[in-house]
Write a protein that holds these residues in place. Structure first.
Motif, PDB file in Angstrom:
ATOM      1  N   TYR A  26       0.847  -1.187   0.000  1.00  0.00           N
ATOM      2  CA  TYR A  26       0.000   0.000   0.000  1.00  0.00           C
ATOM      3  C   TYR A  26       0.880   1.233   0.000  1.00  0.00           C
ATOM      4  O   TYR A  26       1.814   1.349   0.785  1.00  0.00           O
ATOM      5  CB  TYR A  26      -0.894  -0.001   1.235  1.00  0.00           C
ATOM      6  CG  TYR A  26      -1.852   1.162   1.281  1.00  0.00           C
ATOM      7  CD1 TYR A  26      -2.909   1.214   0.386  1.00  0.00           C
ATOM      8  CD2 TYR A  26      -1.678   2.191   2.190  1.00  0.00           C
ATOM      9  CE1 TYR A  26      -3.798   2.260   0.412  1.00  0.00           C
ATOM     10  CE2 TYR A  26      -2.559   3.244   2.223  1.00  0.00           C
ATOM     11  CZ  TYR A  26      -3.622   3.270   1.335  1.00  0.00           C
ATOM     12  OH  TYR A  26      -4.496   4.312   1.371  1.00  0.00           O
ATOM     13  N   SER A  31      -7.629   5.168  -2.076  1.00  0.00           N
ATOM     14  CA  SER A  31      -8.018   4.113  -3.004  1.00  0.00           C
ATOM     15  C   SER A  31      -8.232   4.641  -4.413  1.00  0.00           C
ATOM     16  O   SER A  31      -8.758   5.722  -4.631  1.00  0.00           O
ATOM     17  CB  SER A  31      -9.314   3.467  -2.499  1.00  0.00           C
ATOM     18  OG  SER A  31      -9.845   2.611  -3.457  1.00  0.00           O
ATOM     19  N   MET A  51      -8.199   2.857   4.192  1.00  0.00           N
ATOM     20  CA  MET A  51      -8.192   2.827   2.731  1.00  0.00           C
ATOM     21  C   MET A  51      -8.642   4.153   2.135  1.00  0.00           C
ATOM     22  O   MET A  51      -8.308   4.471   0.993  1.00  0.00           O
ATOM     23  CB  MET A  51      -9.098   1.695   2.232  1.00  0.00           C
ATOM     24  CG  MET A  51      -8.562   0.309   2.513  1.00  0.00           C
ATOM     25  SD  MET A  51      -9.697  -0.996   1.958  1.00  0.00           S
ATOM     26  CE  MET A  51      -8.842  -2.451   2.574  1.00  0.00           C
ATOM     27  N   SER A  98      -0.409   1.270   6.244  1.00  0.00           N
ATOM     28  CA  SER A  98      -1.200   2.278   5.550  1.00  0.00           C
ATOM     29  C   SER A  98      -0.530   3.641   5.574  1.00  0.00           C
ATOM     30  O   SER A  98      -0.490   4.345   4.564  1.00  0.00           O
ATOM     31  CB  SER A  98      -2.590   2.373   6.191  1.00  0.00           C
ATOM     32  OG  SER A  98      -3.348   3.408   5.608  1.00  0.00           O
ATOM     33  N   HIS A 102      -4.449  -2.447  -1.675  1.00  0.00           N
ATOM     34  CA  HIS A 102      -4.874  -2.382  -0.274  1.00  0.00           C
ATOM     35  C   HIS A 102      -4.638  -3.707   0.454  1.00  0.00           C
ATOM     36  O   HIS A 102      -4.613  -3.735   1.692  1.00  0.00           O
ATOM     37  CB  HIS A 102      -6.360  -2.037  -0.185  1.00  0.00           C
ATOM     38  CG  HIS A 102      -6.684  -0.625  -0.575  1.00  0.00           C
ATOM     39  ND1 HIS A 102      -6.018   0.461  -0.063  1.00  0.00           N
ATOM     40  CD2 HIS A 102      -7.616  -0.125  -1.420  1.00  0.00           C
ATOM     41  CE1 HIS A 102      -6.527   1.573  -0.574  1.00  0.00           C
ATOM     42  NE2 HIS A 102      -7.493   1.246  -1.401  1.00  0.00           N
TER      43      HIS A 102
END
Length: 550
Positions: A63, A69, A137, A219, A526
């Motif tokens: 990611y 996203s 996300m 993330s 993701h």
């Protein structure tokens, strides 16, 4: 700056002192260095492999920090026009957000005002995970960070059930914000099992906390939160409960009934697959997050040893395919030697009749439980999907699990994804196993009910194994009615056709599970937040079975 440099009241308030740097400041140059870039998976083409997803053969599931996203997010211009159901889901998810002293700290279990709240107005650790992933996300990290810090603070509280003190590392099952209007003040109160049905402590909460901490780190691309002394200590306390020496002869964790997502009496006591798979995943996440200095180094050594033993045990003794089923069917009993094939003295006559018809020629799965003279042959969705994501399952086993889902679509998916377990127990067996639980009647709730939240786990497993068509079919089934039914908690019936008789509407993890699945399907990068590649040092010592052959 250490978290202890702040004023922390027992109820979770935080007031930062005047210091040059805050723990909440993120240095863009402090890039995640704890995890190696995962290698791409080479997968053979299966019936469910979509040619439009050839990129999966070459995609590295990493990611990109700070990247939202590629899927139309709520902040995209065409989002509400093109994806009405997703807009509805985001609106419902945001309504469920719980704030503590002005800061978002989680999401409540359900926002259904048509029925008694019970504990559905609390923030559950396991329930918040799909919500957290949806926010991550979408580039919204603050609520996840606050959740991780608040639950970490609650972990430090003294935990008593009647007159018995729980282990220091136990994480709460849930917490609730208590408002004090007279004092214009808010506090947090946690439930560690003392208020739960059956008074069982949540074994899975600590594992989900570690898994979510790793997802947050991946993330954001920043390890500053995980590197905090308090987070390091929190992980060590959780692991201390699991890695302590005792009378166990197996590397698996011995658990009580009702200690995980299946939180009522359902015969999962012993060594349930859900806990073992989460345990394995949490160990691997902790291995990447723990600092290897002082106490951390000792824990790293223990983790490595346990991972090798656990992977061997699970891949050998929990795995079932056609060949292994036939071997068990032919087992001899009362063997006494180190060379015994029937190591747990399982009686072949105890094999349930349904499993012979359920097992396809191609396919396999990790069964529900293995202990002395007992094998629970039921299929449990969460445990098998997590086995794929954590790489507890080998690539061959992962492919076999997906083959099973495809071959037994009607039984495991039906008209509403996904069966939490299969098959349902009924009649006299139901009376004995559940204690005549009226909520867990056959094909309802935890007894073969269909749970939409499991969609995100299935989608992640499909992407990792290169089987996106399976995920697409499941997502389309969800989209056909979940929003119209007002996002229920679960569905009843052999095919999952009916909204559950006691299902709450606007169940938050049903909403979040759909969003995570949809975003992950559109942007497979993701997957890196919730998936780990196979550790080549843990090579399985397994004979190839019929379901692994081409």
């Amino acid at each position: 700056m250490s978290l202890m440099a702040m004023d922390l009241s027992l109820n979770g308030s935080m007031r930062s002192h005047n210091t040059a740097n805050s723990i909440f400041e993120i240095d863009d140059s402090d890039i995640l260095k704890l995890m190696d870039r995962p290698r791409p998976i080479n997968v053979e083409r299966n019936r469910s492999f979509d040619e439009n997803f050839r990129m999966l053969e070459h995609l590295e599931y990493v990611y990109s920090p700070g990247r939202r996203s590629g899927f139309n997010t709520p902040r995209s211009e065409s989002y509400y026009e093109v994806h009405a159901m997703i807009a509805d889901a985001w609106e419902a998810l945001r309504r469920s957000v719980v704030r503590f002293r002005g800061q978002p700290v989680g999401t409540i279990a359900a926002l259904d005002h048509s029925t008694e709240e019970l504990n559905y107005d609390q923030v559950f650790v396991r329930d918040f995970v799909p919500s957290a992933l949806a926010f991550l996300m979408n580039g919204e990290t603050e609520i996840v960070k606050e959740f991780l810090l608040k639950t970490l603070l609650l972990q430090s509280q003294e935990k008593m059930v009647d007159r018995f003190k729980l282990g220091e590392g136990v994480m709460p099952a849930s917490f609730k914000v208590i408002h004090h209007p007279a004092r214009n003040y808010e506090t947090l109160t946690a439930d560690f099992g003392e208020s739960a049905i059956g008074r069982v402590a949540p074994v899975d909460s600590g594992f989900w906390w570690i898994i979510l901490l790793r997802a947050y780190t991946k993330s954001t691309g920043n390890s500053s939160l995980a590197d905090l002394p308090e987070c390091q200590r929190g992980m060590r306390l959780i692991l201390s409960l699991c890695l302590s020496e005792g009378f166990d002869t197996f590397p698996t964790l011995l658990c009580a009934d009702g200690c995980c997502m299946i939180d009522r009496r359902m015969g999962v006591y012993g060594y349930p697959i859900e806990i073992q798979a989460l345990f394995f995943m949490a160990l691997r996440c902790a291995l990447a997050l723990l600092k290897q200095d002082g106490e951390g180094k000792d824990f790293v050594e223990k983790i490595v040893q346990r991972l090798h033993a656990l992977s061997y045990h699970m891949r050998n003794y929990f795995w079932l395919d056609l060949k292994q089923l036939n071997d068990i069917y032919r087992y001899k009993t009362e063997e006494y030697s180190h060379t015994a094939l029937n190591k747990f003295n399982v009686m072949p006559d105890s094999l349930p009749h349904w499993v012979f018809d359920f097992m396809p020629r191609r396919g396999g799965y990790f069964i529900g439980n293995v202990s002395p003279a007992k094998m629970d042959f039921r299929w449990f969705c969460l445990g098998n999907c997590m086995a794929i994501l954590s790489s507890l399952a080998t690539p061959e086993q992962s492919a076999a699990i997906m083959d099973l889902i495809e071959e037994r679509w009607e039984e495991l998916v039906g008209e509403m994804p996904l069966k939490i377990c299969y098959p349902a127990i009924e009649s006299h067996e139901w009376e004995i196993v559940t204690g005549c639980d009226p909520k867990n009647t056959r094909w309802s709730y935890h007894n073969g009910g269909s749970w939409p939240v499991l969609l995100w786990l299935l989608t992640a497993a499909c992407i990792k194994t290169g089987r996106p068509l399976i995920a697409r079919r499941a997502i389309e089934l969800i989209e056909s009615r979940l929003s119209k039914d007002h996002w229920p908690e679960y569905y009843d019936g052999k095919l999952g056709r009916y909204v559950g008789k006691q299902a709450r509407k606007f169940q938050t993890w049903s909403i979040a599970g759909y969003l995570v699945a949809k975003m992950m399907f559109e942007d497979p990068s993701h997957l890196g937040m919730v998936s780990l590649e196979e550790d080549k040092q843990m090579k399985p010592l397994l004979k190839r079975s019929a379901s692994w052959s081409c």
